[in-house]
Structure formats: structure tokens, C-alpha cells
Design a protein around this motif. Structure first.
Motif, PDB file in Angstrom:
ATOM      1  N   ARG A  15       5.187 -20.930  30.260  1.00 43.40           N
ATOM      2  CA  ARG A  15       5.410 -20.623  28.838  1.00 43.40           C
ATOM      3  C   ARG A  15       6.837 -20.981  28.431  1.00 43.40           C
ATOM      4  O   ARG A  15       7.362 -20.438  27.465  1.00 43.40           O
ATOM      5  CB  ARG A  15       5.150 -19.130  28.599  1.00 43.40           C
ATOM      6  CG  ARG A  15       3.724 -18.684  28.894  1.00 43.40           C
ATOM      7  CD  ARG A  15       3.497 -17.219  28.565  1.00 43.40           C
ATOM      8  NE  ARG A  15       4.370 -16.346  29.349  1.00 43.40           N
ATOM      9  CZ  ARG A  15       4.082 -15.919  30.568  1.00 43.40           C
ATOM     10  NH1 ARG A  15       2.954 -16.301  31.152  1.00 43.40           N
ATOM     11  NH2 ARG A  15       4.910 -15.113  31.213  1.00 43.40           N
ATOM     12  N   ALA A  16       7.447 -21.891  29.147  1.00 42.40           N
ATOM     13  CA  ALA A  16       8.863 -22.176  28.950  1.00 42.40           C
ATOM     14  C   ALA A  16       9.100 -23.163  27.813  1.00 42.40           C
ATOM     15  O   ALA A  16       8.198 -23.884  27.376  1.00 42.40           O
ATOM     16  CB  ALA A  16       9.470 -22.724  30.237  1.00 42.40           C
ATOM     17  N   VAL A  17      10.346 -23.191  27.361  1.00 48.54           N
ATOM     18  CA  VAL A  17      10.750 -24.121  26.318  1.00 48.54           C
ATOM     19  C   VAL A  17      10.666 -25.550  26.860  1.00 48.54           C
ATOM     20  O   VAL A  17      11.001 -25.800  28.020  1.00 48.54           O
ATOM     21  CB  VAL A  17      12.188 -23.796  25.842  1.00 48.54           C
ATOM     22  CG1 VAL A  17      13.184 -23.941  26.981  1.00 48.54           C
ATOM     23  CG2 VAL A  17      12.590 -24.671  24.662  1.00 48.54           C
ATOM     24  N   PRO A  18      10.193 -26.507  26.066  1.00 47.14           N
ATOM     25  CA  PRO A  18      10.136 -27.900  26.544  1.00 47.14           C
ATOM     26  C   PRO A  18      11.540 -28.433  26.841  1.00 47.14           C
ATOM     27  O   PRO A  18      12.502 -28.115  26.130  1.00 47.14           O
ATOM     28  CB  PRO A  18       9.499 -28.652  25.362  1.00 47.14           C
ATOM     29  CG  PRO A  18       8.796 -27.602  24.563  1.00 47.14           C
ATOM     30  CD  PRO A  18       9.601 -26.363  24.724  1.00 47.14           C
ATOM     31  N   VAL A  19      11.660 -29.228  27.889  1.00 45.30           N
ATOM     32  CA  VAL A  19      12.926 -29.857  28.235  1.00 45.30           C
ATOM     33  C   VAL A  19      12.714 -31.362  28.355  1.00 45.30           C
ATOM     34  O   VAL A  19      11.591 -31.826  28.543  1.00 45.30           O
ATOM     35  CB  VAL A  19      13.517 -29.303  29.547  1.00 45.30           C
ATOM     36  CG1 VAL A  19      13.888 -27.847  29.397  1.00 45.30           C
ATOM     37  CG2 VAL A  19      12.532 -29.481  30.700  1.00 45.30           C
ATOM     38  N   HIS A  20      13.807 -32.111  28.255  1.00 44.64           N
ATOM     39  CA  HIS A  20      13.719 -33.565  28.230  1.00 44.64           C
ATOM     40  C   HIS A  20      14.182 -34.192  29.535  1.00 44.64           C
ATOM     41  O   HIS A  20      14.611 -35.339  29.559  1.00 44.64           O
ATOM     42  CB  HIS A  20      14.550 -34.113  27.072  1.00 44.64           C
ATOM     43  CG  HIS A  20      14.159 -33.569  25.735  1.00 44.64           C
ATOM     44  ND1 HIS A  20      12.891 -33.732  25.211  1.00 44.64           N
ATOM     45  CD2 HIS A  20      14.848 -32.839  24.820  1.00 44.64           C
ATOM     46  CE1 HIS A  20      12.823 -33.146  24.028  1.00 44.64           C
ATOM     47  NE2 HIS A  20      13.994 -32.590  23.772  1.00 44.64           N
ATOM     48  N   THR A  21      14.099 -33.445  30.633  1.00 42.29           N
ATOM     49  CA  THR A  21      14.555 -33.967  31.917  1.00 42.29           C
ATOM     50  C   THR A  21      13.352 -34.365  32.772  1.00 42.29           C
ATOM     51  O   THR A  21      12.229 -33.934  32.535  1.00 42.29           O
ATOM     52  CB  THR A  21      15.383 -32.909  32.670  1.00 42.29           C
ATOM     53  OG1 THR A  21      14.577 -31.739  32.866  1.00 42.29           O
ATOM     54  CG2 THR A  21      16.617 -32.529  31.881  1.00 42.29           C
ATOM     55  N   ARG A  22      13.621 -35.201  33.777  1.00 38.18           N
ATOM     56  CA  ARG A  22      12.589 -35.613  34.717  1.00 38.18           C
ATOM     57  C   ARG A  22      13.244 -35.808  36.074  1.00 38.18           C
ATOM     58  O   ARG A  22      14.454 -36.074  36.165  1.00 38.18           O
ATOM     59  CB  ARG A  22      11.925 -36.914  34.267  1.00 38.18           C
ATOM     60  CG  ARG A  22      12.866 -38.092  34.253  1.00 38.18           C
ATOM     61  CD  ARG A  22      12.205 -39.381  33.811  1.00 38.18           C
ATOM     62  NE  ARG A  22      13.155 -40.488  33.832  1.00 38.18           N
ATOM     63  CZ  ARG A  22      13.421 -41.208  34.914  1.00 38.18           C
ATOM     64  NH1 ARG A  22      12.794 -40.958  36.054  1.00 38.18           N
ATOM     65  NH2 ARG A  22      14.296 -42.192  34.868  1.00 38.18           N
ATOM     66  N   VAL A  23      12.459 -35.665  37.126  1.00 39.63           N
ATOM     67  CA  VAL A  23      12.967 -35.893  38.473  1.00 39.63           C
ATOM     68  C   VAL A  23      13.399 -37.350  38.589  1.00 39.63           C
ATOM     69  O   VAL A  23      12.664 -38.263  38.231  1.00 39.63           O
ATOM     70  CB  VAL A  23      11.892 -35.560  39.525  1.00 39.63           C
ATOM     71  CG1 VAL A  23      12.373 -35.932  40.915  1.00 39.63           C
ATOM     72  CG2 VAL A  23      11.535 -34.074  39.462  1.00 39.63           C
ATOM     73  N   GLY A  24      14.611 -37.556  39.078  1.00 43.09           N
ATOM     74  CA  GLY A  24      15.168 -38.896  39.165  1.00 43.09           C
ATOM     75  C   GLY A  24      15.924 -39.310  37.931  1.00 43.09           C
ATOM     76  O   GLY A  24      16.600 -40.340  37.932  1.00 43.09           O
TER      77      GLY A  24
END
Length: 259
Positions: A132-141
Motif C-alpha cells: 500500500r506504499a506510495v509509488p516511487v520512480h526507482t528501479r534496481v540497477g
């Protein structure tokens, strides 16, 4: 592969030989928004002649660095993932940290991130998305600037002084109206990170997110990574999250020491 927001790496042609440099420029043409490219796309994004791209792409496919789909577009090959998985600062750290990252995620149901520093940028090694978390714009790598995120502030606070001066002396990118771009204020924030043992990024990357991060140390006590919780702004006070994040960081540090 293309860098995330932040300072870009030097062009590969400046640090490699002609053939290897051209092959790496082909791989750098790919990125999060350019995962499948035609030969023409690769030539345009790499700045190489189409004939050169065609020849080197064939060699890269033969080795497994590139793959070609049924539509004739090129994508990054799994062989690169196999090689990248051998990097000790990535896979080794991730394997030791993952049980504690999962515990932190299960307790909070929020986003958990693990990152290391590479030069004047950070690289995300692991990310667990809360249900239920806030969307984030990060990705692995993915890469990001050191100056805005919680993990970035931790890694910058414990970076060599000359690198801190490099970051503080350059133009600092603004992501939101809350992004700290004043180098003097940012320097004071870094001092607070070292004094308190954790960092807070308050709506600096997106308007609806707040992150709290803490340092992970190797057996010699050197900060080699950072872990963070990213929550929706207003849902938690930073002081309520910092003990959880710091406890996870210490547990990961102990796991590294016992490896």
C-alpha cells in the motif's frame, strides 16, 4: 545503459580503446525508456555509423550481450545480467541484506530500498515495493543523484570530502519545490546525517514521498551502502521511522561482518 537523473558518467570513448569503446556506446544506447531499439535507433543514440552498429550488434548477439526479438528490435541480453550478478557490491551485498530488507518491508508495508555509491551517483541494488506504499520512480540497477534521496544523502555524507565538494560545487538539480539546492544548506544537512546516524529526504524527489535512510558499514567501519524506507508524506513522522531503519542497517552491517 543510460544513467538515471543525476550526473552522467564520462563518455566511454574517452576511457576505452576504439573497438571496445564503440561496443560500450552501443550498450549505453539502451535505458529504462529505450529498452528495445532498432539498428537505426542505436546508431542515432550512440552516434555511430549504421554499418558499424550492424557489425558490432552481430558480435554482441553472438556473445549474448544483446538479443533480437521477432520484430527485429534489439534488447539487452541475459548474458550481461549473469556477468553483472558477479559484482560483489551488488549481488553479494544484496544477498546478505535481503532477509533484513524483507523484514523491514513486512513490518511497515512500505517501500524499502538499498543503494551503493558509484562516483557522484547512487545505484539502487534492491527495492521492495510495499503493498500500500506510495509509488516511487526507482528501479534496481537505476542511477540517481546523491543530493536528493535519503540513501543518496547518507552516501554523500560519508563520501570523501573532495567528492562532497564536487557535488556541492556543481549545479544541483531541482525535482520539486522542496528539493534542497543551496549548497550551504545541503552541507549542514550532511553534517546532521553524520551526527544523527540517519538522513531524511522530505518531498525532495516527489511531492508525496518522504524517505528515511541509514548507513551500512563494512567490517572496517566504512560506509559502503545505505538502506531506506520511503513512505507517503504525512503518514509517519521521520523520528518514528529512524529507529527501524537504523536497526536494519546495523543488522545488515553485522551480517556483512560475519560473512
Amino acid at each position: 545503459m543510460s544513467a538515471e537523473p543525476g550526473k552522467r558518467r564520462p563518455p566511454v570513448r574517452a576511457v576505452t580503446g576504439p573497438v571496445l569503446g564503440r561496443a560500450l556506446r552501443i550498450l549505453e544506447a539502451f535505458g529504462p525508456r529505450h529498452a528495445a531499439l532498432t539498428l537505426t535507433d542505436i546508431a542515432r543514440r550512440s552516434g555511430l555509423p549504421l554499418s558499424t552498429v550492424h557489425r558490432l550488434a552481430g558480435e554482441l548477439i553472438a556473445w549474448g550481450a544483446l538479443e533480437r526479438d521477432t520484430a527485429g528490435r534489439y534488447t539487452v541480453g541475459l548474458r550481461l545480467w549473469e556477468v553483472a550478478a558477479l559484482a560483489p557490491r551488488g549481488q553479494g551485498l544484496r544477498e546478505r541484506a535481503l532477509p533484513y530488507l524483507e523484514d523491514l518491508s513486512q513490518v511497515t508495508h512500505e517501500n524499502v530500498q538499498l543503494a551503493v555509491r558509484e562516483g557522484a551517483e547512487l545505484v539502487f541494488v534492491e527495492r521492495i515495493a510495499g503493498s500500500r506504499a506510495v509509488p516511487v520512480h526507482t528501479r534496481v540497477g537505476g542511477r540517481f543523484a546523491l543530493s536528493a534521496t535519503g540513501v543518496g544523502l547518507v552516501l554523500l555524507a560519508y563520501a570523501p570530502p573532495e567528492l562532497q565538494q564536487e557535488v556541492l560545487g556543481a549545479a544541483i538539480r531541482r525535482f520539486t519545490p522542496h528539493t534542497v539546492t543551496d549548497p550551504q544548506l545541503l552541507a549542514r544537512m550532511l553534517a546532521d546525517v553524520r551526527a544523527n546516524g540517519f538522513a531524511v529526504s522530505d518531498r525532495q524527489v516527489t511531492q508525496d514521498a518522504l524517505s528515511v535512510a541509514a548507513p551500512i558499514r563494512d567490517p572496517a567501519g566504512t560506509v559502503i551502502a545505505a538502506v531506506s524506507l520511503v513512505v507517503r508524506y504525512g503518514s509517519f513522522a521521520p523520528q518514528a521511522l529512524s529507529p527501524l531503519v537504523r536497526s536494519s542497517a546495523r543488522a545488515i552491517s553485522r551480517a556483512l561482518a560475519s560473512a
